[in-house]
Design a protein around this motif. Sequence first.
Motif, PDB file in Angstrom:
ATOM      1  N   GLY A   1      -3.179  -8.206  -3.480  1.00  0.00           N
ATOM      2  CA  GLY A   1      -3.147  -7.844  -4.853  1.00  0.00           C
ATOM      3  C   GLY A   1      -4.489  -7.885  -5.273  1.00  0.00           C
ATOM      4  N   LYS A   2      -5.570  -7.975  -4.422  1.00  0.00           N
ATOM      5  CA  LYS A   2      -6.814  -7.811  -5.070  1.00  0.00           C
ATOM      6  C   LYS A   2      -7.649  -6.496  -4.723  1.00  0.00           C
ATOM      7  N   LEU A   3      -6.817  -5.658  -4.072  1.00  0.00           N
ATOM      8  CA  LEU A   3      -7.619  -4.137  -3.636  1.00  0.00           C
ATOM      9  C   LEU A   3      -6.348  -3.387  -3.467  1.00  0.00           C
ATOM     10  N   LEU A   4      -6.601  -2.246  -4.602  1.00  0.00           N
ATOM     11  CA  LEU A   4      -5.722  -1.030  -4.257  1.00  0.00           C
ATOM     12  C   LEU A   4      -6.656   0.239  -3.998  1.00  0.00           C
ATOM     13  N   ARG A   5      -6.382   0.741  -2.859  1.00  0.00           N
ATOM     14  CA  ARG A   5      -7.323   1.945  -2.457  1.00  0.00           C
ATOM     15  C   ARG A   5      -6.298   2.903  -2.581  1.00  0.00           C
ATOM     16  N   PHE A   6      -6.493   4.043  -3.089  1.00  0.00           N
ATOM     17  CA  PHE A   6      -5.625   5.221  -3.090  1.00  0.00           C
ATOM     18  C   PHE A   6      -6.311   6.268  -2.399  1.00  0.00           C
ATOM     19  N   ALA A   7      -5.352   7.049  -1.654  1.00  0.00           N
ATOM     20  CA  ALA A   7      -5.868   8.183  -0.914  1.00  0.00           C
ATOM     21  C   ALA A   7      -6.043   9.596  -1.963  1.00  0.00           C
TER      22      ALA A   7
ATOM     23  N   ALA B   1       0.789  -1.275   0.333  1.00  0.00           N
ATOM     24  CA  ALA B   1      -0.200   0.029   0.017  1.00  0.00           C
ATOM     25  C   ALA B   1       0.867   1.306   0.041  1.00  0.00           C
ATOM     26  N   ALA B   2       1.891   1.309   0.722  1.00  0.00           N
ATOM     27  CA  ALA B   2       2.823   2.418   0.897  1.00  0.00           C
ATOM     28  C   ALA B   2       3.434   2.715  -0.563  1.00  0.00           C
ATOM     29  N   ALA B   3       3.312   1.693  -1.097  1.00  0.00           N
ATOM     30  CA  ALA B   3       4.347   1.719  -2.633  1.00  0.00           C
ATOM     31  C   ALA B   3       3.325   2.059  -3.860  1.00  0.00           C
ATOM     32  N   LEU B   4       2.144   2.491  -3.384  1.00  0.00           N
ATOM     33  CA  LEU B   4       1.138   2.719  -4.679  1.00  0.00           C
ATOM     34  C   LEU B   4       1.764   3.910  -5.360  1.00  0.00           C
ATOM     35  N   PRO B   5       1.634   3.978  -6.532  1.00  0.00           N
ATOM     36  CA  PRO B   5       2.140   5.251  -7.233  1.00  0.00           C
ATOM     37  C   PRO B   5       1.478   6.574  -6.909  1.00  0.00           C
TER      38      PRO B   5
ATOM     39  N   MET C   1     -10.637  12.213 -10.315  1.00  0.00           N
ATOM     40  CA  MET C   1      -9.924  10.906  -9.527  1.00  0.00           C
ATOM     41  C   MET C   1     -10.122   9.822 -10.008  1.00  0.00           C
ATOM     42  N   VAL C   2     -11.691   9.550 -10.162  1.00  0.00           N
ATOM     43  CA  VAL C   2     -12.031   8.207 -11.207  1.00  0.00           C
ATOM     44  C   VAL C   2     -11.248   7.976 -12.446  1.00  0.00           C
ATOM     45  N   HIS C   3     -10.996   9.264 -13.201  1.00  0.00           N
ATOM     46  CA  HIS C   3     -10.322   9.107 -14.427  1.00  0.00           C
ATOM     47  C   HIS C   3      -8.968   8.688 -14.220  1.00  0.00           C
ATOM     48  N   LEU C   4      -8.291   9.447 -13.305  1.00  0.00           N
ATOM     49  CA  LEU C   4      -6.893   8.749 -12.695  1.00  0.00           C
ATOM     50  C   LEU C   4      -6.969   7.373 -12.498  1.00  0.00           C
TER      51      LEU C   4
ATOM     52  N   GLN D   1      -4.942  14.412  -6.548  1.00  0.00           N
ATOM     53  CA  GLN D   1      -3.698  13.613  -6.599  1.00  0.00           C
ATOM     54  C   GLN D   1      -4.317  12.180  -6.036  1.00  0.00           C
ATOM     55  N   LEU D   2      -3.948  11.331  -6.463  1.00  0.00           N
ATOM     56  CA  LEU D   2      -4.322  10.108  -5.859  1.00  0.00           C
ATOM     57  C   LEU D   2      -2.761   9.480  -5.318  1.00  0.00           C
ATOM     58  N   GLY D   3      -2.832   8.766  -4.177  1.00  0.00           N
ATOM     59  CA  GLY D   3      -1.397   8.059  -3.881  1.00  0.00           C
ATOM     60  C   GLY D   3      -1.700   7.039  -2.747  1.00  0.00           C
TER      61      GLY D   3
END
Length: 195
Positions: free
Chosen positions: A77-83, A9-13, A127-130, A21-23
């Motif tokens: 690897g099944k869920l990517l949640r961006f702040a 999670a900390a390594a999300l782009p 943000m959805v586009h990103l 900004q999503l991250g």
Amino acid sequence: MRSAHRPHAAALPILQGEGIQLGPWPERDAVADAAALARLHADPHAMRYWSTAAWAPDDLPRAHAFLDDVEAGARGGKLLRFAARRPGSPGLVGWVTLFRIDPPRPRTEIGYLLDPALWGQGFGRRMVHLALDHAFVAIAAQKVEADVDPRNAASCRLLEALGFQREGPLRQGWRSGTERQDSAIYGLIANEWRG
């Protein structure tokens, strides 16, 4: 070693858009993020069309459990949640999730929540586009789906503006409080994406 489909999670782009900004969810912001999550999820306007009830005010234990799920989901690897944050500001204004990621036949679903103070200004769409660009390019998803309360006209318009097609209703597919609700199922296929 982690695969491209299984980031920590900390390594999300960091995904940069106009005014949004999503991250990742940095450890140093965990206390502030938990407070912001508790505030957002307790807001009856933000939660009006969710499949779960609004949280109790200041439910920090639930917010910390949410952040633990962010980490566990990324590891699996099944869920990517961006702040979601405004550039130059550490404050959390929402989040976007890509979930039910299913390689090697990548198919995923998307969910999102934005602070109601920012509604109607294009931030949700950006943000959805990103997140969609990440899904179709980095994850190589073939399809992204969204499950929306059909009464949520703003969310339906947002998805349609991004190219999603309404694929049909799911009658009484979930419960909100004491009432059964239908879902509007939307889908976007990779070769339809105009990213």
